[in-house]
Each structure stands twice: as structure tokens, then as C-alpha cells.
Enzyme design. Structure first.
Site, mmCIF file in Angstrom:
data_model
loop_
_atom_site.group_PDB
_atom_site.id
_atom_site.type_symbol
_atom_site.label_atom_id
_atom_site.label_comp_id
_atom_site.label_asym_id
_atom_site.label_seq_id
_atom_site.Cartn_x
_atom_site.Cartn_y
_atom_site.Cartn_z
ATOM 1 N N THR A 1 0.858 -1.190 0.000
ATOM 2 C CA THR A 1 0.000 0.000 0.000
ATOM 3 C C THR A 1 0.894 1.240 0.000
ATOM 4 O OG1 THR A 1 -0.185 0.164 2.417
ATOM 5 C CG2 THR A 1 -1.812 -1.235 1.292
ATOM 6 N N GLY A 2 0.405 2.297 -0.658
ATOM 7 C CA GLY A 2 1.211 3.512 -0.762
ATOM 8 C C GLY A 2 2.454 3.271 -1.594
ATOM 9 N N ALA A 3 2.287 2.467 -2.662
ATOM 10 C CA ALA A 3 3.447 2.023 -3.452
ATOM 11 C C ALA A 3 3.980 3.099 -4.395
ATOM 12 C CB ALA A 3 3.058 0.781 -4.265
ATOM 13 N N ASN A 4 3.256 4.212 -4.517
ATOM 14 C CA ASN A 4 3.676 5.218 -5.497
ATOM 15 C C ASN A 4 4.696 6.204 -4.940
ATOM 16 O OD1 ASN A 4 1.114 6.090 -4.050
ATOM 17 N ND2 ASN A 4 1.805 8.043 -4.868
ATOM 18 N N SER A 5 4.972 6.159 -3.633
ATOM 19 C CA SER A 5 5.788 7.228 -3.049
ATOM 20 C C SER A 5 6.673 6.692 -1.929
ATOM 21 C CB SER A 5 4.825 8.296 -2.492
ATOM 22 O OG SER A 5 5.532 9.324 -1.826
ATOM 23 N N GLY A 6 7.779 7.369 -1.704
ATOM 24 C CA GLY A 6 8.610 7.151 -0.516
ATOM 25 C C GLY A 6 9.003 5.702 -0.278
ATOM 26 N N TYR B 1 -1.455 11.097 15.297
ATOM 27 C CA TYR B 1 -0.513 10.272 14.521
ATOM 28 C C TYR B 1 0.075 9.165 15.407
ATOM 29 C CZ TYR B 1 3.492 8.898 11.627
ATOM 30 O OH TYR B 1 4.412 8.182 10.891
HETATM 31 N N1 LIG Z 1 9.384 8.757 6.286
HETATM 32 C C1 LIG Z 1 9.560 8.590 7.599
HETATM 33 O O1 LIG Z 1 10.508 9.122 8.189
HETATM 34 C C2 LIG Z 1 8.610 7.762 8.389
HETATM 35 C C3 LIG Z 1 8.842 7.640 9.758
HETATM 36 C C4 LIG Z 1 7.995 6.816 10.493
HETATM 37 C C5 LIG Z 1 6.965 6.137 9.879
HETATM 38 N N2 LIG Z 1 6.757 6.297 8.533
HETATM 39 C C6 LIG Z 1 5.634 5.571 7.932
HETATM 40 O O2 LIG Z 1 5.992 5.062 6.668
HETATM 41 C C7 LIG Z 1 4.837 4.918 5.858
HETATM 42 C C8 LIG Z 1 5.111 5.404 4.450
HETATM 43 O O3 LIG Z 1 5.323 6.791 4.482
HETATM 44 P P1 LIG Z 1 6.392 7.537 3.559
HETATM 45 O O4 LIG Z 1 7.401 8.088 4.471
HETATM 46 O O5 LIG Z 1 6.804 6.683 2.434
HETATM 47 O O6 LIG Z 1 5.496 8.771 3.066
HETATM 48 P P2 LIG Z 1 4.970 9.215 1.623
HETATM 49 O O7 LIG Z 1 6.090 9.361 0.675
HETATM 50 O O8 LIG Z 1 4.108 10.405 1.891
HETATM 51 O O9 LIG Z 1 4.074 7.991 1.194
HETATM 52 C C9 LIG Z 1 2.846 7.746 1.812
HETATM 53 C C10 LIG Z 1 2.015 6.900 0.890
HETATM 54 O O10 LIG Z 1 0.757 6.658 1.525
HETATM 55 C C11 LIG Z 1 -0.255 6.940 0.578
HETATM 56 N N3 LIG Z 1 -1.521 7.298 1.174
HETATM 57 C C12 LIG Z 1 -1.845 8.389 1.902
HETATM 58 N N4 LIG Z 1 -3.164 8.398 2.171
HETATM 59 C C13 LIG Z 1 -3.681 7.289 1.605
HETATM 60 C C14 LIG Z 1 -4.976 6.740 1.504
HETATM 61 N N5 LIG Z 1 -6.043 7.360 2.021
HETATM 62 N N6 LIG Z 1 -5.137 5.582 0.845
HETATM 63 C C15 LIG Z 1 -4.100 4.953 0.272
HETATM 64 N N7 LIG Z 1 -2.855 5.432 0.310
HETATM 65 C C16 LIG Z 1 -2.643 6.590 0.970
HETATM 66 C C17 LIG Z 1 0.298 8.075 -0.246
HETATM 67 O O11 LIG Z 1 -0.440 8.230 -1.447
HETATM 68 P P3 LIG Z 1 -0.464 9.665 -2.207
HETATM 69 O O12 LIG Z 1 0.895 9.842 -2.773
HETATM 70 O O13 LIG Z 1 -1.531 9.495 -3.214
HETATM 71 O O14 LIG Z 1 -0.788 10.674 -1.137
HETATM 72 C C18 LIG Z 1 1.713 7.579 -0.447
HETATM 73 O O15 LIG Z 1 1.754 6.632 -1.477
HETATM 74 C C19 LIG Z 1 3.707 5.639 6.593
HETATM 75 O O16 LIG Z 1 2.878 4.694 7.214
HETATM 76 C C20 LIG Z 1 4.439 6.459 7.647
HETATM 77 O O17 LIG Z 1 3.657 6.669 8.800
HETATM 78 C C21 LIG Z 1 7.553 7.082 7.772
#
Ligand SMILES: NC(=O)c1ccc[n+]([C@@H]2O[C@H](COP(=O)([O-])OP(=O)(O)OC[C@H]3O[C@@H](n4cnc5c(N)ncnc54)[C@H](OP(=O)(O)O)[C@@H]3O)[C@@H](O)[C@H]2O)c1
Length: 325
Positions: free
Chosen positions: A22-27, A185
Site C-alpha cells: 500500500t502507498g506504493a507510489n511514493s517514498g 498520529y
Molecule cells: N518517512 C519517515 O521518516 C517515516 C517515519 C515513520 C513512519 N513512517 C511511515 O511510513 C509509511 C510510508 O510513508 P512515507 O514516508 O513513504 O510517506 P509518503 O512518501 O508520503 O508515502 C505515503 C504513501 O501513503 C499513501 N496514502 C496516503 N493516504 C492514503 C490513503 N487514504 N489511501 C491509500 N494510500 C494513501 C500516499 O499516497 P499519495 O501519494 O496518493 O498521497 C503515499 O503513497 C507511513 O505509514 C508512515 O507513517 C515514515
């Protein structure tokens, strides 16, 4: 990282395996999808927006020409979208080997999901609770062991969870002014870990060859940090977040390693928590860690489970596929 540290190179060959991210398009989801594809897995990219998913897919295919990817809409804030995703998945695939519950939103201003739930709890926890329930049957069809990996955050450690309060809010008789975006959060991320452990215990009790583990990425530069600032309309916050990411965060590729490790390393057991082992657990190679004391509270996990079934309408019947409301 030193030579003996775990990297995605050490993942096993995944040819023939089907993975959902899930959320495969980003980060982190994007980085993990690319690495699963590099190891030969068929990856279903569960994305909120198909266009963004297709852009990501093209980028991964450019890097991994043999990648086997498909993009399917899955808005975790909308139960009907989650159900439609699961139905499409079951139509197209016999089994699911790895489910990465990764998507998330962080510290956004108060918003609700299409189902009327506070959005961080609704997307980060309840959306994944429903998705996993709908996909349980497919997970059980895997030939070998299948895994569910749920992405939490180090911030789960400051999370508190009053399940009755969550229910009240969902019924709209809570206090709408008591919203704190960071508390919300942390609560959602505590719920992620409680869910991962409770799922593992319930699967274990039925003898299913499906394990559930949790992970966190430390601090990785992704869109996560700027999204909340964008939604609140603050240019200064956005600028500060971008600067902090440049200075302190590890790359998204490194941040994806705990999830990849939890999903594929042979020595990972159900009910474990994986995170980066370097400076303040914010960076570095993945290792098994201990999550907060509260995350091991079985009574709280059971209470959360019951509320999650109620709020999503998804009942896990661990002997049969999850019922569809
Ligand atoms: N980066 C960090 O430092 C960090 C630290 C702790 C935990 N995390 C966790 O890591 C996970 C991934 O986050 P990331 O850092 O990769 O952030 P990200 O680049 O913002 O990616 C988040 C992803 O979640 C998707 N998303 C958001 N709302 C959604 C919804 N309603 N339905 C389906 N998909 C949804 C986004 O889609 P869109 O692009 O369409 O919005 C995007 O693909 C999250 O669970 C976050 O809490 C990250």
C-alpha cells in the site's frame, strides 16, 4: 553501512511470489516495490490515485525492465475502495505471499475519511485492518509461509489509546476541539503495532502459516513530512520540514529496509518489530527491536480489535475468508 549489514541485496529470490504494497507510489512504498520487483516478485501496487501509481510504475520499470507490476486503486480512507481492491485482487490472483501495510499520513490538520473517522486513525490503522481482513483468505492460500508487515513509526512510543474515545469520535459525540495532530498520529501508529501483534497471536492460535510483524523506518526523507505542512497551508513549516529532511533524514531506500527485512528475512518471527539499528534508531541497517510497553498490552489490543471490527464492519473469521459487509 558496513559490508556485513543487511541490505536489499540479501533478499531471497521472490519469483512466483505475489506482493501487495500500500502507498506504493511514493517514498518507502515506492522503494520497497522496486526491490520486491528486482527480486522477481509480482507486485500489486495499491495506490490512492491510479495516475500517481502509473507514474511510479513507469519509473520502476525503467530501473527494473523485467518488473512485474500492476496498479490498482485502493483508498484506505474509503471502505468501498478497499473492498473493491480486495475483490479485484482475488479475481486476478490465487494467493498472496506478502502484504505490506505501508501507506500513511502524518500530523495532518483534522480531516475525516469517507467513512467519517478521524483521518490518521482511519487511514493508517482502520484502512489496513479492513484490507488485511479482506485479503486473509488469499494470504492463507500461499504455498509456503505468508507474511503481513505493518509499517509503524518510532513515534508510536508516545502514543496513547483510549478505545472508547475513538468510538465516541466515530459516533460524533466526542469533543471536536480536542484534536492534536501529533497525538493522533502517535495513536494511529501505536494501533499499527497493537494490530500487528494481535493479528499474529490470532493467526498462531489457528495454526495458519501466516505471520504478522511490525516495522518502522526511522527517519527517512519522503513526502510524508511535507504533506501535513502543505495541508495546513504553511509555507514556513513546509520549508523547515524540507530542510530537516535534507539535513537529518536517511534516504527512502534505506528507510524501506526494515519493511523489506520484516517481509523476507528468514529469521523474522511473527510478533516481532524491526527498525534501523543506527543513531537513535533513526537510521542504519535493520534489526529486531522492542516496541513500547503499551504495544504489548494484550487487553488493549483485544479492545482495539473489537472496536476496529465494529468501525470497519469487517469481521475476521480466521477459519474462513473475512466477511464482506
Ligand atoms: N518517512 C519517515 O521518516 C517515516 C517515519 C515513520 C513512519 N513512517 C511511515 O511510513 C509509511 C510510508 O510513508 P512515507 O514516508 O513513504 O510517506 P509518503 O512518501 O508520503 O508515502 C505515503 C504513501 O501513503 C499513501 N496514502 C496516503 N493516504 C492514503 C490513503 N487514504 N489511501 C491509500 N494510500 C494513501 C500516499 O499516497 P499519495 O501519494 O496518493 O498521497 C503515499 O503513497 C507511513 O505509514 C508512515 O507513517 C515514515
Amino acid at each position: 553501512m558496513s559490508d556485513d549489514q543487511w541490505t536489499s541485496e540479501r533478499m531471497p529470490d521472490l519469483s512466483g511470489d505475489t506482493v501487495v504494497v500500500t502507498g506504493a507510489n511514493s517514498g518507502l512504498g515506492f522503494a520497497a516495490t522496486r526491490e520486491f520487483a528486482r527480486k522477481g516478485a509480482r507486485v500489486v501496487m495499491a495506490c490512492r490515485t491510479v495516475d500517481r501509481g502509473e507514474d511510479a510504475r513507469a519509473e520502476i520499470e525503467a530501473a527494473v525492465p523485467a518488473a512485474s507490476l500492476s496498479v490498482v486503486e485502493c483508498d484506505l480512507g474509503d471502505r468501498s475502495s478497499i473492498r473493491a481492491f480486495a475483490e479485484k485482487f482475488r479475481d486476478r490472483h490465487d494467493a498472496l505471499d506478502i502484504l505490506c501495510n505501508n501507506a500513511g499520513v502524518m500530523a495532518i490538520p483534522y480531516r475525516e475519511t469517507a467513512d467519517g473517522i478521524e483521518r490518521q486513525f482511519g487511514v493508517n490503522h482502520l484502512g489496513h485492518f479492513a484490507l488485511t481482513g479482506y485479503l486473509l483468505h488469499s494470504l492463507r492460500q500461499s504455498e509456503g509461509q505468508s507474511r503481513v508487515v505493518t509499517q509503524s513509526s518510532g513515534l508510536h512510543e508516545r502514543g496513547e489509546l483510549d478505545v472508547e474515545r475513538v468510538r465516541r469520535r466515530a459516533r460524533r459525540d466526542g469533543d471536536p476541539d480536542d484534536y492534536d495532530r501529533w497525538d493522533a498520529y502517535a495513536r494511529s501508529k501505536l494501533a499499527n503495532v497493537l494490530f500487528a501483534y494481535e493479528l499474529d497471536r490470532r493467526l498462531d492460535a489457528t495454526g495458519a502459516d501466516v505471520v504478522s510483524a511490525a516495522c518502522h523506518p526511522g527517519y527517512a526523507a519522503t513526502n510524508l513530512q511535507t504533506r501535513g505542512a502543505e495541508m495546513s497551508g504553511s509555507t514556513v513549516k513546509r520549508w523547515l520540514q524540507t530542510a530537516a529532511n535534507r539535513l537529518f533524514a536517511q534516504s527512502a531506500d534505506d528507510g524501506a529496509l526494515p519493511m523489506l527485512y520484516a517481509a523476507t528475512a528468514e529469521d523474522v518471527q511473527g510478533g516481532e518489530y524491526v527498525g534501523p539499528g543506527g543513531f537513535m534508531n533513526m537510521r542504519g541497517a535493520p534489526e529486531r527491536q522492542r516496541s513500547s510497553e503499551l504495544s504489548y498490552d494484550r487487553a488493549l489490543a483485544a479492545e482495539l480489535w473489537a472496536a476496529s471490527e465494529e468501525l470497519t464492519g469487517v469481521t475476521y473469521d480466521l477459519e474462513r475468508p473475512a466477511s464482506t459487509p
